[in-house]
Design a protein around this motif. Structure first.
Motif, PDB file in Angstrom:
ATOM      1  N   LEU A  56       0.631  -1.128  -0.197  1.00  0.00           N
ATOM      2  CA  LEU A  56       0.049   0.028   0.113  1.00  0.00           C
ATOM      3  C   LEU A  56       0.816   1.249  -0.187  1.00  0.00           C
ATOM      4  CD1 LEU A  56      -2.751  -0.865   2.629  1.00  0.00           C
ATOM      5  CD2 LEU A  56      -2.592  -1.691   0.401  1.00  0.00           C
ATOM      6  N   VAL A  57       0.542   2.369  -0.774  1.00  0.00           N
ATOM      7  CA  VAL A  57       1.448   3.626  -0.846  1.00  0.00           C
ATOM      8  C   VAL A  57       0.081   4.591  -0.696  1.00  0.00           C
ATOM      9  CG1 VAL A  57       2.581   5.365  -2.374  1.00  0.00           C
ATOM     10  CG2 VAL A  57       2.905   2.765  -2.475  1.00  0.00           C
ATOM     11  N   VAL A  58       0.538   5.293   0.309  1.00  0.00           N
ATOM     12  CA  VAL A  58      -0.325   6.454   0.811  1.00  0.00           C
ATOM     13  C   VAL A  58       0.214   7.758   0.345  1.00  0.00           C
ATOM     14  CG1 VAL A  58      -1.685   7.708   2.604  1.00  0.00           C
ATOM     15  CG2 VAL A  58      -1.443   5.265   2.682  1.00  0.00           C
ATOM     16  N   ASP A  59      -0.206   8.410  -0.607  1.00  0.00           N
ATOM     17  CA  ASP A  59       0.125   9.749  -1.349  1.00  0.00           C
ATOM     18  C   ASP A  59      -0.367  10.757  -0.384  1.00  0.00           C
ATOM     19  OD1 ASP A  59       0.666  11.908  -2.470  1.00  0.00           O
ATOM     20  OD2 ASP A  59      -0.105  11.467  -4.317  1.00  0.00           O
ATOM     21  N   CYS A  60       0.611  11.363   0.704  1.00  0.00           N
ATOM     22  CA  CYS A  60       0.076  12.239   1.621  1.00  0.00           C
ATOM     23  C   CYS A  60      -0.051  13.698   1.234  1.00  0.00           C
ATOM     24  CB  CYS A  60       0.720  12.065   2.782  1.00  0.00           C
ATOM     25  SG  CYS A  60       0.587  10.404   3.616  1.00  0.00           S
ATOM     26  N   SER A  61       0.406  13.869  -0.090  1.00  0.00           N
ATOM     27  CA  SER A  61       0.592  15.276  -0.488  1.00  0.00           C
ATOM     28  C   SER A  61      -0.648  16.301  -0.279  1.00  0.00           C
ATOM     29  CB  SER A  61       1.080  15.162  -1.935  1.00  0.00           C
ATOM     30  OG  SER A  61       0.047  14.800  -2.693  1.00  0.00           O
ATOM     31  N   GLY A  62      -1.876  15.935  -0.305  1.00  0.00           N
ATOM     32  CA  GLY A  62      -3.071  16.472  -0.250  1.00  0.00           C
ATOM     33  C   GLY A  62      -3.401  16.605   1.288  1.00  0.00           C
ATOM     34  N   LEU A  63      -2.991  15.793   2.234  1.00  0.00           N
ATOM     35  CA  LEU A  63      -3.347  15.622   3.410  1.00  0.00           C
ATOM     36  C   LEU A  63      -2.710  16.842   4.418  1.00  0.00           C
ATOM     37  CD1 LEU A  63      -4.922  13.593   5.102  1.00  0.00           C
ATOM     38  CD2 LEU A  63      -2.811  12.329   5.848  1.00  0.00           C
ATOM     39  N   GLU A  64      -3.793  17.651   4.873  1.00  0.00           N
ATOM     40  CA  GLU A  64      -3.506  18.858   5.417  1.00  0.00           C
ATOM     41  C   GLU A  64      -3.427  18.734   7.033  1.00  0.00           C
ATOM     42  OE1 GLU A  64      -6.858  21.422   4.356  1.00  0.00           O
ATOM     43  OE2 GLU A  64      -6.327  21.115   2.361  1.00  0.00           O
ATOM     44  N   PHE A  65      -4.155  17.366   7.366  1.00  0.00           N
ATOM     45  CA  PHE A  65      -4.051  17.278   8.994  1.00  0.00           C
ATOM     46  C   PHE A  65      -4.492  15.880   9.262  1.00  0.00           C
ATOM     47  CE2 PHE A  65      -6.675  16.551  12.960  1.00  0.00           C
ATOM     48  CZ  PHE A  65      -5.958  17.481  13.740  1.00  0.00           C
ATOM     49  N   CYS A  66      -3.614  15.540  10.039  1.00  0.00           N
ATOM     50  CA  CYS A  66      -3.878  13.817  10.632  1.00  0.00           C
ATOM     51  C   CYS A  66      -3.886  13.859  12.182  1.00  0.00           C
ATOM     52  CB  CYS A  66      -2.796  12.976   9.932  1.00  0.00           C
ATOM     53  SG  CYS A  66      -2.889  11.627  10.554  1.00  0.00           S
ATOM     54  N   ASP A  67      -4.925  13.293  12.798  1.00  0.00           N
ATOM     55  CA  ASP A  67      -4.993  13.453  14.183  1.00  0.00           C
ATOM     56  C   ASP A  67      -4.609  11.741  14.711  1.00  0.00           C
ATOM     57  OD1 ASP A  67      -7.117  11.891  13.933  1.00  0.00           O
ATOM     58  OD2 ASP A  67      -8.313  13.187  15.110  1.00  0.00           O
ATOM     59  N   SER A  68      -4.673  11.489  15.889  1.00  0.00           N
ATOM     60  CA  SER A  68      -4.511  10.288  16.375  1.00  0.00           C
ATOM     61  C   SER A  68      -5.394   9.113  15.815  1.00  0.00           C
ATOM     62  CB  SER A  68      -4.484   9.997  17.980  1.00  0.00           C
ATOM     63  OG  SER A  68      -5.849  10.305  18.360  1.00  0.00           O
ATOM     64  N   THR A  69      -6.664   9.546  15.382  1.00  0.00           N
ATOM     65  CA  THR A  69      -7.482   8.532  14.994  1.00  0.00           C
ATOM     66  C   THR A  69      -7.059   8.269  13.413  1.00  0.00           C
ATOM     67  OG1 THR A  69      -9.243   9.520  16.119  1.00  0.00           O
ATOM     68  CG2 THR A  69      -9.960   8.086  14.295  1.00  0.00           C
ATOM     69  N   GLY A  70      -6.536   9.091  12.779  1.00  0.00           N
ATOM     70  CA  GLY A  70      -6.050   8.926  11.526  1.00  0.00           C
ATOM     71  C   GLY A  70      -4.644   8.085  11.363  1.00  0.00           C
ATOM     72  N   LEU A  71      -3.806   8.347  12.440  1.00  0.00           N
ATOM     73  CA  LEU A  71      -2.732   7.703  12.484  1.00  0.00           C
ATOM     74  C   LEU A  71      -2.969   5.971  12.732  1.00  0.00           C
ATOM     75  CD1 LEU A  71       0.518   7.707  12.946  1.00  0.00           C
ATOM     76  CD2 LEU A  71       0.122   8.669  15.255  1.00  0.00           C
ATOM     77  N   ASN A  72      -4.208   5.699  13.801  1.00  0.00           N
ATOM     78  CA  ASN A  72      -4.221   4.824  14.181  1.00  0.00           C
ATOM     79  C   ASN A  72      -4.740   3.912  12.798  1.00  0.00           C
ATOM     80  OD1 ASN A  72      -3.597   4.432  16.717  1.00  0.00           O
ATOM     81  ND2 ASN A  72      -5.441   5.363  17.360  1.00  0.00           N
ATOM     82  N   VAL A  73      -5.415   4.428  12.005  1.00  0.00           N
ATOM     83  CA  VAL A  73      -5.893   3.959  10.585  1.00  0.00           C
ATOM     84  C   VAL A  73      -4.694   3.517   9.875  1.00  0.00           C
ATOM     85  CG1 VAL A  73      -6.940   4.162   8.470  1.00  0.00           C
ATOM     86  CG2 VAL A  73      -8.071   5.015  10.453  1.00  0.00           C
ATOM     87  N   LEU A  74      -3.739   4.249   9.882  1.00  0.00           N
ATOM     88  CA  LEU A  74      -2.404   3.850   9.111  1.00  0.00           C
ATOM     89  C   LEU A  74      -1.596   2.576   9.901  1.00  0.00           C
ATOM     90  CD1 LEU A  74      -1.575   7.451   7.964  1.00  0.00           C
ATOM     91  CD2 LEU A  74      -2.599   5.301   6.374  1.00  0.00           C
ATOM     92  N   LEU A  75      -1.480   2.762  11.309  1.00  0.00           N
ATOM     93  CA  LEU A  75      -0.839   1.882  11.998  1.00  0.00           C
ATOM     94  C   LEU A  75      -1.761   0.345  11.794  1.00  0.00           C
ATOM     95  CD1 LEU A  75      -0.036   3.958  15.061  1.00  0.00           C
ATOM     96  CD2 LEU A  75       1.517   3.086  13.272  1.00  0.00           C
ATOM     97  N   GLY A  76      -2.943   0.680  11.989  1.00  0.00           N
ATOM     98  CA  GLY A  76      -3.652  -0.891  11.769  1.00  0.00           C
ATOM     99  C   GLY A  76      -3.679  -1.471  10.308  1.00  0.00           C
ATOM    100  N   ALA A  77      -3.407  -0.350   9.423  1.00  0.00           N
ATOM    101  CA  ALA A  77      -3.292  -1.016   8.089  1.00  0.00           C
ATOM    102  C   ALA A  77      -1.942  -1.696   8.009  1.00  0.00           C
ATOM    103  CB  ALA A  77      -3.360   0.190   6.988  1.00  0.00           C
TER     104      ALA A  77
END
Length: 122
Positions: A56-77
């Motif tokens: 999986l590749v996550v292109d974060c170039s358009g991501l303006e904000f990420c909180d702990s819930t978003g971080l947990n999504v990526l860690l779970g993945a």
């Protein structure tokens, strides 16, 4: 959540595009990844992994904000994909998003690339 609603929940605060490039499934979230919008990324990631995607590749170039819930999504993945012998690659993080990963130490458990092209070439 209805998959046709991807990008419309949270008052349009997050839009997620999913594509295939070579052997990678590429997710491009744009906007704010937080408690209210995390499912918009979590669901297509889970669907891709269930379908057999292991890189999986996550292109974060358009991501303006990420909180702990978003971080947990990526860690779970990351945990799910690594159990399959694959990995999650993060590309083109903006400084504000990169800072969240630095503060939490999560940048040490992901493969982080400066650009999407670099993430796809590895």
């Amino acid at each position: 959540m209805d998959h046709e609603a991807v990008g419309t929940a949270g008052l349009g605060r997050l839009h997620v595009e999913v594509g295939q490039q070579g052997g990678s499934t590429v997710f491009t979230p744009s906007g704010e990844l937080d408690h209210h919008t995390a499912d918009l990324l979590a669901e297509p990631i889970a669907a891709a992994v269930d379908a057999g995607a292991s890189r999986l590749v996550v292109d974060c170039s358009g991501l303006e904000f990420c909180d702990s819930t978003g971080l947990n999504v990526l860690l779970g993945a990351r945990l799910r994909v690594e159990a399959l012998g694959g990995g999650v690659h993060l590309a083109a993080m903006r400084p504000t998003v990169a800072r969240v990963f630095e503060i939490t130490g999560a940048d040490a458990v992901f493969t982080v690339h400066e650009t999407l092209d670099q993430a796809l070439q590895e």
